[in-house]
Design a protein around this motif. Structure first.
Motif, mmCIF file in Angstrom:
data_model
loop_
_atom_site.group_PDB
_atom_site.id
_atom_site.type_symbol
_atom_site.label_atom_id
_atom_site.label_comp_id
_atom_site.label_asym_id
_atom_site.label_seq_id
_atom_site.Cartn_x
_atom_site.Cartn_y
_atom_site.Cartn_z
ATOM 1 N N UNK A 158 0.798 -1.235 0.000
ATOM 2 C CA UNK A 158 0.000 0.000 0.000
ATOM 3 C C UNK A 158 0.822 1.273 0.000
ATOM 4 N N UNK A 159 2.041 1.201 0.549
ATOM 5 C CA UNK A 159 2.855 2.421 0.656
ATOM 6 C C UNK A 159 3.978 2.488 -0.373
ATOM 7 N N UNK A 160 4.019 1.543 -1.293
ATOM 8 C CA UNK A 160 5.001 1.626 -2.383
ATOM 9 C C UNK A 160 4.799 2.898 -3.210
ATOM 10 N N UNK A 161 3.560 3.265 -3.577
ATOM 11 C CA UNK A 161 3.385 4.533 -4.310
ATOM 12 C C UNK A 161 3.876 5.747 -3.532
ATOM 13 N N UNK A 162 3.725 5.719 -2.205
ATOM 14 C CA UNK A 162 4.206 6.836 -1.381
ATOM 15 C C UNK A 162 5.727 6.916 -1.448
ATOM 16 N N UNK A 163 6.384 5.755 -1.382
ATOM 17 C CA UNK A 163 7.831 5.731 -1.492
ATOM 18 C C UNK A 163 8.304 6.268 -2.830
ATOM 19 N N UNK A 164 7.579 5.963 -3.897
ATOM 20 C CA UNK A 164 7.946 6.456 -5.230
ATOM 21 C C UNK A 164 7.726 7.960 -5.345
ATOM 22 N N UNK A 165 6.705 8.463 -4.675
ATOM 23 C CA UNK A 165 6.477 9.918 -4.673
ATOM 24 C C UNK A 165 7.628 10.634 -3.973
ATOM 25 N N UNK A 166 8.042 10.108 -2.829
ATOM 26 C CA UNK A 166 9.201 10.684 -2.135
ATOM 27 C C UNK A 166 10.445 10.599 -3.019
ATOM 28 N N UNK A 167 10.605 9.479 -3.732
ATOM 29 C CA UNK A 167 11.767 9.301 -4.600
ATOM 30 C C UNK A 167 11.791 10.345 -5.709
ATOM 31 N N UNK A 168 10.631 10.679 -6.205
ATOM 32 C CA UNK A 168 10.544 11.662 -7.296
ATOM 33 C C UNK A 168 11.113 13.012 -6.865
ATOM 34 N N UNK A 169 10.919 13.368 -5.600
ATOM 35 C CA UNK A 169 11.385 14.666 -5.095
ATOM 36 C C UNK A 169 12.740 14.569 -4.383
ATOM 37 N N UNK A 170 13.295 13.354 -4.297
ATOM 38 C CA UNK A 170 14.539 13.170 -3.549
ATOM 39 C C UNK A 170 15.760 13.522 -4.393
ATOM 40 N N UNK A 171 16.704 14.303 -3.835
ATOM 41 C CA UNK A 171 17.955 14.591 -4.546
ATOM 42 C C UNK A 171 18.956 13.436 -4.443
ATOM 43 N N UNK A 172 18.682 12.473 -3.574
ATOM 44 C CA UNK A 172 19.611 11.370 -3.334
ATOM 45 C C UNK A 172 19.343 10.166 -4.227
#
Length: 269
Positions: A141-155
């Motif tokens: 359920x939280x995989x999409x949330x992790x991908x959203x954070x990844x989209x904005x992550x500089x790392x």
């Protein structure tokens, strides 16, 4: 200063940290509901919190995070049944997670990411510890949330997190399948595979470091349980607990661990 700067100053102050602690304890109360109900496939929305022993609805004044458990001395106000220390412990841990998150990262997306990821790992740790279940509502359920954070992550980028999540879960599934074919018993469940996919979306390629750390800790603890506590070789080790620990360690100190390894070991080759 901008509004965001004022918020950052507030959360770095003593009052802001206290606010984060109180807010975290409230979320911790909800996480206890998730830990108890998700493995049983019960709604986390309805009914309201109730005593597992007498099924009495718990009124708000007996459901104040941290305070109520201490006031009632870990017992139900109606039937006197013991209330597990886990409820207090989860509320306290979540309060500390929120406080540490804003203290270390300020009012930022990084703080939110840390709080979300660590909270998910907290829930998965206890569901696996008590029920040997890693609920799909969390892992998938939280995989999409992790991908959203990844989209904005500089790392790490969106693509890196997506690829690592898929490949990491695939490799773990393959290892589990091979172990099953060779040993004839299940070495790890699909819950662990899905959890690694979740880890990959939040950590990117560092998810493999988290897997390694979790495996090392799990092996040490597993050997202790099997040979010292005499539980036997077929005792089911809650591997998700160690993946959760490895994930938090990697999120906070992964870069430092990688740097230490490179400078102290690889430089000699």
């Amino acid at each position: 200063m901008s509004f965001a700067d004022y918020l950052n100053v507030f959360f770095q102050s003593k009052i802001g940290l206290i606010f984060a602690f109180v807010l975290g304890s409230m979320f911790g109360s909800f996480f206890n509901v998730c830990i108890y109900r998700l493995p049983k496939e019960l709604s986390i929305i309805k009914p309201r919190s109730f005593c597992p022993s007498c099924n009495k609805t718990i009124p708000w004044y007996y459901n104040i995070p941290l305070i109520s458990w201490l006031y009632l001395r870990g017992k139900c106000a109606y039937c006197g049944a013991k209330i597990s220390f886990r409820y207090f412990f989860v509320e306290l841990l979540t309060a500390l997670i929120f406080t540490f998150g804003v203290y270390k990262f300020g009012f930022s997306l990084k703080a939110l990411e840390f709080i979300v990821l660590t909270s998910l790992m907290l829930i998965l740790f206890f569901t696996d510890l008590y029920e040997r279940i890693l609920p799909d509502e969390i892992t998938l359920g939280f995989i999409p949330i992790g991908l959203i954070f990844a989209y904005f992550s500089p790392e790490r980028g969106f693509l890196e997190s997506l690829v690592v999540g898929v490949i990491g879960a695939g490799l773990l599934f393959l290892l589990a399948y091979i172990y099953l074919k060779i040993k004839g018993i299940e070495g790890m469940g699909m819950g662990d595979v899905k959890m690694l996919a979740l880890m990959g979306t939040f950590l990117g390629k560092k998810a493999f470091l988290a897997l390694m750390i979790g495996s090392i800790i799990g092996t040490i603890v597993g050997l202790f349980i099997i040979y010292v506590l005499k539980k036997g070789r077929h005792y089911e080790i809650p591997f998700g607990c160690f993946l959760a620990i490895g994930t938090v360690i990697t999120y906070l100190y992964g870069d430092n661990l990688i740097h230490y390894y490179v400078t102290h070991f690889l430089q000699h080759y």
